[in-house]
Enzyme design. Structure first.
Site: not given
Ligand code: PLP
Length: 391
Positions: A62, A114, A187, A212
């Site tokens: 872990r 998001y 982000d 992504k």
């Molecule tokens: N941040 C952005 C800009 C995203 O597009 C996404 C998912 O679409 C996330 C965070 C969350 O990522 P995850 O789906 O890997 O949890």
């Protein structure tokens, strides 16, 4: 690590990515086999030395996994970070930052972001005791008015932000945020370290949905965090990751390393195609509006020019003439574009975004989100053009 594997110069991001190089991942030629690809470490437990020590630094799966460490080292190198962490998803990476705060802390986030994270912030995070304010993060005056000196602990920015591709000036935001004693987290999933390195603009933490672009092949769910310095907030995130088990498996970490080797090439190809598509779609009779930071008409264009180097990213949105029904019908008629959520893979995706976002979403009902892959942009345009004209 042998001395001859240390770099004799500061390699470019493209070179770091291609060779999967990072401070601890340097020269990962397996000594036993001389393989150029490092082995995947799957062990969940490790032998203790006879004198009761653990000199390898590995005790249990872990907290300790060498393949995960290598992925983290590459991300740290790409972001110019002091350290990086890979976690089980983008959401686990984002929430790990907020959960390292304390109940009662004030945080500021963007209205355009998001949707799932925004939803968590206004429901669960608020229930857990965070005082959450959402603002228009493209408006620095709104950010200045929202932060509370001494009370605000964290400001969260997403740039370019889903699904309108709103830009936030990271350097200007950092100045405002730091004057209050708070931290700035970004982000940067859609900008990627190829186009923007938020820590160089003054951010404290950068986050990626590694699902992504970092992975890029739509076959791994993972998240990443990188920090400018290993401060108290970071140490708490690191401790929480181990104790709460917000970890990624070694096979996913390996696929992530493999995906990152082509990150700059993929992002450059997707950005060039997205720009071409945005320009052509802006002249299309069935398109009411194109949202893309690379277009001079986009409200965030000037910030994007300053902050994004080498391209404006592979993400754009279009608003279809005829409203929601026409947008959904267009998505139903494409052949090459895949009708699916997510973004940042080599295959192009199209999504009627309002169908997936929850209440309070700023997404207009006539909007289609396009994640440009690495296919020929002429083919991508022809497919969209045909679907739009039939609608
Ligand atoms: N941040 C952005 C800009 C995203 O597009 C996404 C998912 O679409 C996330 C965070 C969350 O990522 P995850 O789906 O890997 O949890």
């Amino acid at each position: 690590m042998s001395a001859d594997t240390r770099p004799s110069r500061n390699w470019t991001r493209r070179t770091l990515a291609a060779q999967a190089l990072g401070p601890q991942a340097l020269g990962r030629v397996d000594e036993a086999t001389r393989a150029v690809v490092p082995p995947v470490h799957v062990a969940t437990t490790f032998i203790r030395d006879p004198d009761n020590q653990y000199r390898s630094g590995n005790i249990y799966g872990r907290p300790h996994n060498e393949t995960v460490r290598q992925a983290e080292a590459v991300i740290a190198a790409l972001e110019g970070a002091a350290a990086a962490l890979v976690l089980g998803s983008g959401m686990s990476a984002a929430t790990a930052v907020f959960l390292a705060l304390s109940p009662g802390d004030h945080v500021v986030g963007p209205k355009v972001m998001y949707w799932s994270l925004r939803n968590w912030l206004v429901t669960e995070a608020a229930r857990w005791g965070l005082d959450v304010t959402l603002v228009d993060m493209s408006d620095l005056a709104a950010l200045r008015a929202a932060v509370r000196p001494g009370a605000t602990r964290l400001v969260w920015v997403e740039t370019p932000a889903n699904p309108l591709w709103t830009l936030t000036d990271i350097a200007a935001a950092a100045e405002i945020v730091h004057a209050t004693g708070a931290k700035l987290a970004v982000d940067s999933t859609c900008a990627t370290p190829v186009l923007t390195r938020p820590l160089e603009h003054g951010a404290d933490i950068v986050m990626h949905a590694a699902t992504k672009y970092l992975n890029g092949h739509s076959d791994v769910v993972a998240g990443a965090l990188a920090t400018a310095r290993p401060d108290a907030l970071w140490e708490r995130i690191v401790r929480n990751r181990v104790t709460l088990g917000q970890i990624v498996g070694p096979l996913e970490a390996f696929l992530l390393i493999r995906g990152m080797r082509t990150l700059p090439l993929r992002v450059q190809a997707a950005s060039a195609s997205a720009k071409e598509l945005a320009e052509r779609l802006a002249r299309h009779p069935s398109v009411a509006e194109v949202l893309y930071p690379g277009l001079p008409s986009h409200p965030g264009h000037d910030v994007a020019r300053r902050q994004m180097a080498g391209g404006f990213g592979g993400m754009l949105s279009i608003r279809v003439q005829g409203g929601e029904a026409a947008a959904i019908a267009t998505a139903a008629r494409v052949e090459l574009w895949k009708r699916a959520t997510s973004l940042g893979g080599v295959e192009s995706l199209i999504e009627h975004r309002a169908s997936i976002e929850g209440a309070g979403s700023p997404c207009p009902p006539d909007l289609l989100r396009l994640s440009t892959g690495i296919e020929d942009p002429d083919d991508l345009f022809a497919d969209l053009d045909r679907a739009l004209r039939k609608t």
